[in-house]
Design an enzyme around this catalytic site. Structure first.
Site, PDB file in Angstrom:
ATOM      1  N   ASP A 277       0.832  -1.206   0.000  1.00 42.26           N
ATOM      2  CA  ASP A 277       0.000   0.000   0.000  1.00 42.26           C
ATOM      3  C   ASP A 277       0.866   1.255   0.000  1.00 42.26           C
ATOM      4  O   ASP A 277       0.548   2.246  -0.669  1.00 42.26           O
ATOM      5  CB  ASP A 277      -0.914  -0.020   1.227  1.00 42.26           C
ATOM      6  CG  ASP A 277      -2.011   1.024   1.137  1.00 42.26           C
ATOM      7  OD1 ASP A 277      -2.469   1.304   0.014  1.00 42.26           O
ATOM      8  OD2 ASP A 277      -2.410   1.559   2.183  1.00 42.26           O
TER       9      ASP A 277
ATOM     10  N   ASP B 237      -9.100  -0.719   3.406  1.00 44.83           N
ATOM     11  CA  ASP B 237      -8.543  -0.365   4.713  1.00 44.83           C
ATOM     12  C   ASP B 237      -9.456  -0.842   5.835  1.00 44.83           C
ATOM     13  O   ASP B 237      -8.984  -1.385   6.843  1.00 44.83           O
ATOM     14  CB  ASP B 237      -8.332   1.147   4.795  1.00 44.83           C
ATOM     15  CG  ASP B 237      -7.414   1.658   3.694  1.00 44.83           C
ATOM     16  OD1 ASP B 237      -6.486   0.916   3.318  1.00 44.83           O
ATOM     17  OD2 ASP B 237      -7.627   2.773   3.200  1.00 44.83           O
TER      18      ASP B 237
END
Length: 433
Positions: A223, A351
């Site tokens: 990420d 997330d």
């Protein structure tokens, strides 16, 4: 002599005026910096509160389900993306299998992300919508059916299939409308939280323990690279949306405000206004040769030719005090200024999912205590707070996983292998601190 004195006085007055101008400009800059700091603190705290609530709700749903419904902690197989079992005789073989599983899973995530970016880059919106609609249908109907069935079994609630079908139908149809079309903001947010929790529960059930921790560690690094790297797929996705002045798909993003009203990819409103002005000017026909381009830039295209043409159509305009007052009283058509209270913050559903996977897996695999679960919960919220603080400072898209996942993993292993045994020994020997 008189000329010399006049020159000196003029120079002194000019120097004084220049000094006053510089001091006033410095004061304006200082005021702007103070206002920026106040806005950073204000909206940083506001955005923290806006995201603490949904993230907390998602993790609470997952932990409550893990603690009450045994179906999601019972081993019934693995995903096709993790073909190697961890039920081995040696620790080395288990570690190798978990590394292979994590490698395959991360590779699938990277390939799917790149595919999404390519489809968005080439404006294949229908394909993306179809992809997201199929995923939403599976989550809202199939996985919701499994979830409700296990909850009813756990609490011994007798429900016939007709009633269950009606519940699932209404839940799924309303969710599809709210997510992929329009609906109340709170209802849309509730559905996004729910599908994130359902996806997290699927990962918790079907991902082996060591594979889960490795995936969480690697996905946080990925990420970071995908968002901050110049050629990262997520950064390219955000930049493409900014260039086109488009919102990302609601099925991928949790928004604290109406996603069709507020776009996090919006830049300076003045840039939009200048862009629209440029579009308008390019559409206007040019009645003068290119040699007059400098003059046309100064008067904005309203040259003598345009004035003669206007006077020939509507006649000369005689301005009077009454007409000027009437014109000033008319409402202006200037674009409305952006209300600061309407600015929203967005967080990817991935997330939410990985936050909940970490807390849920900690709750399922810890030594049967709440200390590890609460430690991971607090660690994720601290990491989210720091991420939003950095977002308010740098004012650019930042990855939300690295800080929170790193804190969560550190807190999990430290609490489960250091703090909890220490507390058990204190309780066994009846020591109180």
């Amino acid at each position: 002599m008189n000329d010399t004195s006049e020159r000196r006085s003029n120079e002194n007055s000019e120097s004084q005026s220049n000094g006053q101008t510089q001091s006033s400009s410095q004061q304006v800059l200082e005021q702007d910096e103070e206002e920026d700091e106040e806005l950073t603190l204000k909206y940083g705290a506001k955005h923290v509160i806006m995201l603490f609530v949904p993230v907390t709700l998602c993790m609470v749903v997952v932990v409550a389900t893990i603690k009450s419904v045994s179906f999601y902690t019972r081993f019934d197989g693995q995903l096709i993306y993790t073909p190697f079992t961890e039920d081995t005789e040696s620790v080395g073989q288990r570690a190798l299998n978990s590394i292979l599983n994590a490698t395959i899973m991360i590779s699938v995530i990277i390939v799917m992300t790149i595919l999404l970016v390519v489809l968005y880059k080439y404006r294949c919106y229908k394909v993306i919508h179809g992809w997201l609609i199929i995923s939403s249908l599976l989550l809202l109907f199939f996985f919701s059916y499994i979830y409700l069935g296990e909850v009813f079994k756990t609490y011994n609630v007798a429900v016939d299939y007709i009633t269950l079908a009606l519940l699932i139908w209404n839940f799924g149809v309303v969710g599809m409308i709210c997510i992929h079309w329009k609906g109340p903001l709170l209802l849309q947010q509730a559905y996004l939280i729910m599908i994130s929790a359902l996806m997290a529960l699927v990962f918790i059930k079907y991902l082996p323990e060591w594979t889960t921790w490795l995936i969480l560690a690697v996905i946080s690094v990925y990420d970071l690279v995908a968002v901050l790297s110049p050629k990262g797929p997520l950064r390219m996705l955000v930049e493409t949306a900014q260039e086109r002045n488009e919102t990302l798909f609601p099925a991928l993003i949790y928004s604290s405000t109406m996603i069709w009203l507020v776009n996090m990819a919006d830049g300076d409103p003045g840039l939009k206004q200048s862009a629209s002005t440029k579009t308008y000017n390019t559409q206007a026909p040019t009645a003068h040769p290119r040699s007059d381009s400098a003059a046309s830039d100064d008067n904005g295209g309203f040259d003598t030719t345009w004035e003669d043409h206007r006077n020939a159509q509507i006649g000369p305009i005689n301005s009077t005090p009454e007409s000027r007052v009437a014109v000033q009283a008319l409402p202006s058509n200037s674009p409305p200024s952006e209300d600061p209270e309407e600015r929203g913050v967005k967080l990817g559903l991935g997330d939410f999912i990985f936050y909940s996977v970490l807390v849920g897996k900690a709750s399922a695999t810890a030594s049967g205590d709440w200390n590890t679960t609460l430690a991971c919960f607090v660690a994720i919220l601290i990491g989210l707070c720091l991420t939003l603080l950095l977002l308010a400072i740098f004012k650019k898209a930042l990855p939300a996983l690295p800080i929170s996942i790193t804190f969560g993993l550190v807190f999990y292993f430290a609490t489960d292998y250091l703090v909890q045994p220490f507390m058990d020994q204190l309780a066994f020997h009846q020591f109180y601190i």
